[in-house]
Every structure is written in structure tokens, then in C-alpha cells.
Design a protein around this motif. Structure first.
Motif, PDB file in Angstrom:
ATOM      1  N   ARG A 192       0.854  -1.183   0.000  1.00 18.14           N
ATOM      2  CA  ARG A 192       0.000   0.000   0.000  1.00 18.14           C
ATOM      3  C   ARG A 192       0.892   1.235   0.000  1.00 18.14           C
ATOM      4  NH1 ARG A 192      -5.089   2.029   1.219  1.00 18.14           N
ATOM      5  NH2 ARG A 192      -4.996   4.173   1.963  1.00 18.14           N
ATOM      6  N   PHE A 193       0.712   2.079  -1.007  1.00 17.19           N
ATOM      7  CA  PHE A 193       1.474   3.324  -1.078  1.00 17.19           C
ATOM      8  C   PHE A 193       0.837   4.220  -2.127  1.00 17.19           C
ATOM      9  CE2 PHE A 193       3.538  -0.091  -3.461  1.00 17.19           C
ATOM     10  CZ  PHE A 193       3.591   0.420  -4.753  1.00 17.19           C
ATOM     11  N   MET A 194       1.319   5.433  -2.215  1.00 14.22           N
ATOM     12  CA  MET A 194       0.767   6.397  -3.161  1.00 14.22           C
ATOM     13  C   MET A 194       1.443   6.239  -4.522  1.00 14.22           C
ATOM     14  SD  MET A 194      -1.513   7.763  -1.331  1.00 14.22           S
ATOM     15  CE  MET A 194      -2.063   9.013  -2.514  1.00 14.22           C
ATOM     16  N   MET A 195       0.621   6.211  -5.570  1.00 13.53           N
ATOM     17  CA  MET A 195       1.123   6.118  -6.938  1.00 13.53           C
ATOM     18  C   MET A 195       0.191   6.913  -7.848  1.00 13.53           C
ATOM     19  SD  MET A 195       1.622   2.749  -9.393  1.00 13.53           S
ATOM     20  CE  MET A 195       2.956   2.053  -8.436  1.00 13.53           C
ATOM     21  N   PHE A 196       0.770   7.780  -8.664  1.00 13.83           N
ATOM     22  CA  PHE A 196      -0.002   8.619  -9.584  1.00 13.83           C
ATOM     23  C   PHE A 196      -1.065   9.436  -8.850  1.00 13.83           C
ATOM     24  CE2 PHE A 196       0.971   4.706 -12.190  1.00 13.83           C
ATOM     25  CZ  PHE A 196       2.082   5.269 -12.818  1.00 13.83           C
ATOM     26  N   GLY A 197      -0.722   9.871  -7.641  1.00 17.21           N
ATOM     27  CA  GLY A 197      -1.613  10.736  -6.889  1.00 17.21           C
ATOM     28  C   GLY A 197      -2.762  10.036  -6.193  1.00 17.21           C
ATOM     29  N   ARG A 198      -2.749   8.724  -6.160  1.00  8.96           N
ATOM     30  CA  ARG A 198      -3.816   7.989  -5.473  1.00  8.96           C
ATOM     31  C   ARG A 198      -3.225   6.761  -4.788  1.00  8.96           C
ATOM     32  NH1 ARG A 198      -4.570   7.004 -11.011  1.00  8.96           N
ATOM     33  NH2 ARG A 198      -4.386   4.802 -11.629  1.00  8.96           N
ATOM     34  N   ALA A 199      -4.021   6.190  -3.886  1.00  5.24           N
ATOM     35  CA  ALA A 199      -3.552   5.031  -3.129  1.00  5.24           C
ATOM     36  C   ALA A 199      -3.498   3.801  -4.027  1.00  5.24           C
ATOM     37  CB  ALA A 199      -4.472   4.774  -1.944  1.00  5.24           C
ATOM     38  N   TYR A 200      -2.354   3.147  -4.030  1.00  7.50           N
ATOM     39  CA  TYR A 200      -2.177   1.902  -4.769  1.00  7.50           C
ATOM     40  C   TYR A 200      -2.270   0.759  -3.764  1.00  7.50           C
ATOM     41  CZ  TYR A 200       0.025  -1.701  -7.678  1.00  7.50           C
ATOM     42  OH  TYR A 200       0.294  -2.855  -8.381  1.00  7.50           O
ATOM     43  N   ARG A 201      -3.270  -0.085  -3.896  1.00  2.67           N
ATOM     44  CA  ARG A 201      -3.539  -1.156  -2.932  1.00  2.67           C
ATOM     45  C   ARG A 201      -3.933  -2.427  -3.690  1.00  2.67           C
ATOM     46  NH1 ARG A 201      -8.762   0.273  -3.578  1.00  2.67           N
ATOM     47  NH2 ARG A 201      -9.264   2.489  -3.527  1.00  2.67           N
ATOM     48  N   PRO A 202      -2.975  -3.081  -4.309  1.00  2.91           N
ATOM     49  CA  PRO A 202      -3.281  -4.255  -5.134  1.00  2.91           C
ATOM     50  C   PRO A 202      -3.683  -5.460  -4.294  1.00  2.91           C
ATOM     51  CG  PRO A 202      -0.916  -4.035  -4.903  1.00  2.91           C
ATOM     52  CD  PRO A 202      -1.522  -2.829  -4.243  1.00  2.91           C
ATOM     53  N   ILE A 203      -4.394  -6.383  -4.922  1.00  2.92           N
ATOM     54  CA  ILE A 203      -4.701  -7.661  -4.279  1.00  2.92           C
ATOM     55  C   ILE A 203      -3.433  -8.503  -4.365  1.00  2.92           C
ATOM     56  CG2 ILE A 203      -6.242  -9.642  -4.221  1.00  2.92           C
ATOM     57  CD1 ILE A 203      -7.605  -6.979  -3.738  1.00  2.92           C
ATOM     58  N   MET A 204      -2.560  -8.315  -3.399  1.00  4.61           N
ATOM     59  CA  MET A 204      -1.260  -8.979  -3.428  1.00  4.61           C
ATOM     60  C   MET A 204      -0.772  -9.213  -2.005  1.00  4.61           C
ATOM     61  SD  MET A 204       2.345  -7.627  -5.125  1.00  4.61           S
ATOM     62  CE  MET A 204       1.757  -7.783  -6.809  1.00  4.61           C
ATOM     63  N   LEU A 205      -0.372 -10.437  -1.725  1.00  2.00           N
ATOM     64  CA  LEU A 205       0.238 -10.797  -0.445  1.00  2.00           C
ATOM     65  C   LEU A 205       1.677 -11.201  -0.718  1.00  2.00           C
ATOM     66  CD1 LEU A 205       0.394 -11.627   2.539  1.00  2.00           C
ATOM     67  CD2 LEU A 205      -0.685 -13.800   1.913  1.00  2.00           C
ATOM     68  N   ILE A 206       2.611 -10.431  -0.182  1.00  5.64           N
ATOM     69  CA  ILE A 206       4.028 -10.702  -0.397  1.00  5.64           C
ATOM     70  C   ILE A 206       4.624 -11.292   0.877  1.00  5.64           C
ATOM     71  CG2 ILE A 206       6.288  -9.680  -0.863  1.00  5.64           C
ATOM     72  CD1 ILE A 206       4.966  -7.679  -2.670  1.00  5.64           C
ATOM     73  N   ARG A 207       5.351 -12.392   0.705  1.00  7.13           N
ATOM     74  CA  ARG A 207       6.031 -13.058   1.816  1.00  7.13           C
ATOM     75  C   ARG A 207       7.509 -13.189   1.455  1.00  7.13           C
ATOM     76  NH1 ARG A 207       2.712 -17.743   4.602  1.00  7.13           N
ATOM     77  NH2 ARG A 207       3.322 -16.434   6.382  1.00  7.13           N
ATOM     78  N   ILE A 208       8.365 -12.659   2.312  1.00 10.24           N
ATOM     79  CA  ILE A 208       9.809 -12.687   2.083  1.00 10.24           C
ATOM     80  C   ILE A 208      10.446 -13.527   3.184  1.00 10.24           C
ATOM     81  CG2 ILE A 208      11.903 -11.299   1.852  1.00 10.24           C
ATOM     82  CD1 ILE A 208      10.122  -8.935   1.056  1.00 10.24           C
ATOM     83  N   VAL A 209      11.126 -14.595   2.794  1.00  6.01           N
ATOM     84  CA  VAL A 209      11.765 -15.502   3.742  1.00  6.01           C
ATOM     85  C   VAL A 209      13.275 -15.284   3.678  1.00  6.01           C
ATOM     86  CG1 VAL A 209      12.080 -17.900   4.447  1.00  6.01           C
ATOM     87  CG2 VAL A 209       9.920 -17.178   3.395  1.00  6.01           C
ATOM     88  N   ARG A 210      13.860 -14.985   4.833  1.00  4.41           N
ATOM     89  CA  ARG A 210      15.297 -14.699   4.902  1.00  4.41           C
ATOM     90  C   ARG A 210      15.954 -15.594   5.944  1.00  4.41           C
ATOM     91  NH1 ARG A 210      18.506 -10.929   7.821  1.00  4.41           N
ATOM     92  NH2 ARG A 210      16.647 -10.229   8.957  1.00  4.41           N
ATOM     93  N   PRO A 211      17.047 -16.281   5.591  1.00  6.67           N
ATOM     94  CA  PRO A 211      17.737 -17.109   6.593  1.00  6.67           C
ATOM     95  C   PRO A 211      18.410 -16.228   7.636  1.00  6.67           C
ATOM     96  CG  PRO A 211      19.002 -17.034   4.547  1.00  6.67           C
ATOM     97  CD  PRO A 211      17.698 -16.346   4.269  1.00  6.67           C
ATOM     98  N   LEU A 212      18.280 -16.617   8.902  1.00  2.00           N
ATOM     99  CA  LEU A 212      18.873 -15.841   9.992  1.00  2.00           C
ATOM    100  C   LEU A 212      20.114 -16.506  10.569  1.00  2.00           C
ATOM    101  CD1 LEU A 212      15.719 -14.699  12.024  1.00  2.00           C
ATOM    102  CD2 LEU A 212      17.068 -13.346  10.411  1.00  2.00           C
ATOM    103  N   ALA A 213      20.076 -17.829  10.694  1.00  2.00           N
ATOM    104  CA  ALA A 213      21.195 -18.535  11.320  1.00  2.00           C
ATOM    105  C   ALA A 213      21.215 -19.982  10.857  1.00  2.00           C
ATOM    106  CB  ALA A 213      21.074 -18.478  12.846  1.00  2.00           C
ATOM    107  N   GLY A 214      22.414 -20.567  10.823  1.00  2.00           N
ATOM    108  CA  GLY A 214      22.556 -21.978  10.511  1.00  2.00           C
ATOM    109  C   GLY A 214      22.198 -22.316   9.080  1.00  2.00           C
ATOM    110  N   HIS A 215      21.629 -23.505   8.919  1.00  5.53           N
ATOM    111  CA  HIS A 215      21.235 -24.006   7.602  1.00  5.53           C
ATOM    112  C   HIS A 215      19.760 -24.414   7.650  1.00  5.53           C
ATOM    113  CE1 HIS A 215      25.466 -24.084   6.357  1.00  5.53           C
ATOM    114  NE2 HIS A 215      25.719 -24.565   7.562  1.00  5.53           N
ATOM    115  N   PRO A 216      18.873 -23.439   7.706  1.00  5.24           N
ATOM    116  CA  PRO A 216      17.446 -23.758   7.868  1.00  5.24           C
ATOM    117  C   PRO A 216      16.857 -24.436   6.637  1.00  5.24           C
ATOM    118  CG  PRO A 216      17.736 -21.424   7.405  1.00  5.24           C
ATOM    119  CD  PRO A 216      19.107 -21.983   7.604  1.00  5.24           C
ATOM    120  N   ARG A 217      15.992 -25.405   6.899  1.00  5.31           N
ATOM    121  CA  ARG A 217      15.238 -26.083   5.840  1.00  5.31           C
ATOM    122  C   ARG A 217      13.753 -25.836   6.088  1.00  5.31           C
ATOM    123  NH1 ARG A 217      16.960 -30.914   3.424  1.00  5.31           N
ATOM    124  NH2 ARG A 217      15.345 -32.102   4.518  1.00  5.31           N
TER     125      ARG A 217
END
Length: 375
Positions: free
Chosen positions: A116-141
Motif C-alpha cells: 500500500r502506497f501512493m502512486m499517480f496521486g492515489r492510493a495503490y492497494r493491489p490484491i497482493m500478499l508478499i512473503r519474504i523468507v530470509r535465513p537468519l542462522a545456521g542451515h534452515p530447511r
């Protein structure tokens, strides 16, 4: 229910959560993410338990919150040998971070957000779920299990695979999950090691015009900036600032910005007590919404008031053909007939069914509605 959810959200301070075998039954300690087009509820293990698409009042694509068995209706990213988790929001935003650890010290971080953010002067709110997975420690599976449903838990959609995406063919529309993870691992639900940042984007069946990594990174930064700006302009008291801001963000995410409607809840059929019945609350009660809007307006969130007034204006205009009669509750897109029916494919929260769709309160006569509309 909304107050209970907000209190639960406010209490998230990275307190470790034990493994599922210790947790036991499902509960309402869920985190809300959304962008005023749709919303999703995520538990402390990072599993999406409830999400309706393409709108708040749509068919739940993920509905395990109301299922007796945990076989379908969820979006899970699990860590092998899981032992405990931590969860918190990025300060003053609607961006959620969940950390999963196992007994060997391996760990991952899951970042969930609805852009959700402003784009072209209006709120941009797409039907989108973003999930970002980042390793923190070790060798996760990890193991990724994406099991959407349709027809309020009636069945699972057919799925097809592409080079970098999986398409789920729901009856009324199709969704796809695009990822930089090996598609075979996702389709077969097998364990695989996370050695770099892995991204998943659930959205309507459309191709991305840029790389997934660039879009996810850019959308995350812009979404964080939006919520920080939203929080910055709030007129809040010196005391309880963190709690008030978190409550305002939660209430903001319960609004359907397209029409200006404010919902009582994004869920259906959650009873307030074991002996009480649950009802579909994904609608706009004029009296309750007016009180919420006035409160947000006093805190400086004026856009909600402007949008809600447009919603009310449309309702009043439509009521002229009914001799000026106002219902106590309307659909989020001005629907007047909210026929109530039971969906027996879902057992209900902790089996406390029935699960209802629609709400018969629209037939009630409540004269105080006129006063709230005027004020």
C-alpha cells in the motif's frame, strides 16, 4: 472481537511461542495485515489462517481458522525441527515479521505485508500478499504448503505450474503464486534449504512486469514509508502512544477504501463465548462505524471520514426509493439484501459452528441509525 484482536496485536513484543504440539487448539492470537482492499490473519507460526479474496466479504481462500481439520485452507511456511517463534510488527506499520527457530539454532525470518502506497496521486492497494523468507542462522530447511479452497471450504482448486509460478483455478477467478524458489519444491511440498532470500507473491493471475525481487523490495520500502507517514500525522496523546497508533492502523486496515465502508470485523462466525453464536461481521453497521470514524477523525485520520461520508451519501440516495428507510447494516459495496445462510462445510472456530454468510440484521428497524447518519 475487534477490540480483542487489537489487544492481541498490541501485546506482540517478540515473546517466544512454543511448538504446535504445546500450543494445542487454535486461538485468536492472530496478526492482521491488509491494505484496505483485502485483509489476512496470520498466526504466531507464520501461517495464513484466514483471507478472503478478492474483497473482504469474498469467499475465503484460506479458512483453516474455521475448519475442524488442518488439511486445506492455509498458507504455511514451516521450519524443520521447529521449537519456538517470535513475532512483531515493524514499528508503526502494518508490516509483520515472524522469526522461526529450531533446536539446532537454525532460524528464518518471514516478512508479510499487503502493499500500500501512493502512486499517480492515489492510493495503490493491489490484491497482493508478499512473503519474504530470509535465513537468519545456521542451515534452515523449510517446507511451503499453499492450500487454498473455494466454496467456503467445499474443495481445493485445480492448479497448474509455470516456470516460476503456480496457478490456482478458483471458480470465479484465478490466483497465482510467483516465487524464486524451485517450483517443484513448492508443488511437492518438500523440505529444502534456504540459502538466500526467497520471495513469494500471491496475486491475481497476472504476469509481473519487473523481477520479483525488485518488486518485493520496492513495495516493502514504499509500504513502510506509507504507514510511517500515516502514523506521523496522527494527533495522539503523550501516554499510550504505541497502543493508540497500533489500534489506528488496525482500524484503518478494517476499512474498504474503494467505497468508504468500515467493517465490524474481517472474519465470520467467531463467537464471543463458547455458548454464544457467531455471525458474519464483514459488513458495515452504520452506528458502530460512525463511532469509529469520529474517533479516528479526532486522532487526525481524516481520510476515513471523507470516504465514509461518500459511502453514507450513496446509502441515503438509494434509500429515497424506499421512503427514506435506513437499514442498520449494509454490505461494503452498498448491498442491501444480506441474506443469511449456513455453510456446513466449515465446522466453525474450534468446532463452534455453524458458520454463517450474510447477516439478517439488515431486516431490523433501528431508529438511532438516523441520528448517527446526521451527526
Amino acid at each position: 472481537l475487534l477490540i480483542a484482536s487489537i489487544l492481541s496485536i498490541m501485546n506482540r513484543a517478540g515473546v517466544p511461542t512454543p511448538s504446535p504440539s504445546i500450543v494445542g487448539k487454535a486461538d485468536l492470537d492472530l496478526a492482521l495485515i491488509g491494505n484496505c482492499s483485502y485483509g489476512a490473519l496470520i498466526d504466531k507460526l507464520g501461517t495464513v489462517k484466514w483471507c478472503c479474496l478478492p474483497r473482504f466479504d469474498g469467499d475465503p481462500v484460506f479458512c483453516s481458522l474455521l475448519r475442524r481439520t488442518n488439511d486445506i485452507g492455509f498458507y504455511e511456511i514451516s521450519l524443520e525441527g521447529f521449537s519456538h517463534s517470535k513475532q512483531h510488527y515493524v514499528r508503526n506499520t502494518g508490516v509483520l515479521k515472524t522469526e522461526l527457530y529450531n533446536k539446532n539454532g537454525d532460524g528464518i525470518e518471514i516478512t508479510d505485508f499487503a502493499p500500500r502506497f501512493m502512486m499517480f496521486g492515489r492510493a495503490y492497494r493491489p490484491i497482493m500478499l508478499i512473503r519474504i523468507v530470509r535465513p537468519l542462522a545456521g542451515h534452515p530447511r523449510i517446507r511451503v504448503r499453499i492450500r487454498p479452497t473455494f466454496g467456503y471450504g467445499w474443495g481445493s482448486p485445480e492448479k497448474t505450474r509455470g516456470t516460476n509460478h503456480i496457478r490456482y483455478l478458483l471458480p470465479n477467478f484465478a490466483i497465482r503464486v510467483t516465487t524464486n524458489a524451485p517450483i517443484s519444491y513448492i508443488v511437492d511440498e518438500v523440505l529444502f534449504e534456504v540459502t538466500e532470500t526467497t520471495t513469494f507473491a500471491l496475486m491475481p493471475d497476472e504476469s509481473l512486469k519487473e523481477s520479483l525481487h525488485e518488486i518485493a523490495t520496492s513495495y516493502l520500502d514504499k509500504t513502510v514509508d506509507y504507514w510511517h507517514e500515516y502514523s506521523r500525522v496522527l494527533s495522539i496523546p503523550f501516554e499510550w502512544q504505541e497502543q493508540v497508533i497500533r489500534s489506528c492502523i488496525a482500524l484503518k486496515m478494517c476499512s474498504f477504501e474503494e467505497t468508504g465502508a468500515m467493517m465490524a470485523s474481517i472474519t465470520s462466525s467467531i463467537p464471543v463465548s463458547p455458548k454464544a453464536q457467531g455471525y458474519d461481521l464483514r459488513f458495515c453497521w452504520l452506528r458502530d462505524s460512525s463511532n469509529i470514524i469520529h474517533t479516528l477523525n479526532k486522532l487526525g485520520s481524516t481520510n476515513n471520514m471523507e470516504d465514509f461520508l461518500k459511502y453514507i451519501s450513496n446509502i441515503v440516495g438509494s434509500s429515497e426509493s424506499k421512503d427514506g428507510h435506513l437499514q442498520p447494516v449494509y454490505g461494503i459495496a452498498l448491498e442491501t439484501s444480506l441474506y443469511e445462510k449456513e455453510m456446513h462445510r466449515l465446522a466453525g472456530y474450534r468446532g463452534l459452528g455453524p458458520v454463517r454468510v450474510g447477516n439478517k440484521d439488515y431486516k431490523l428497524l433501528q431508529n438511532d441509525v438516523y441520528g448517527h447518519v446526521i451527526l
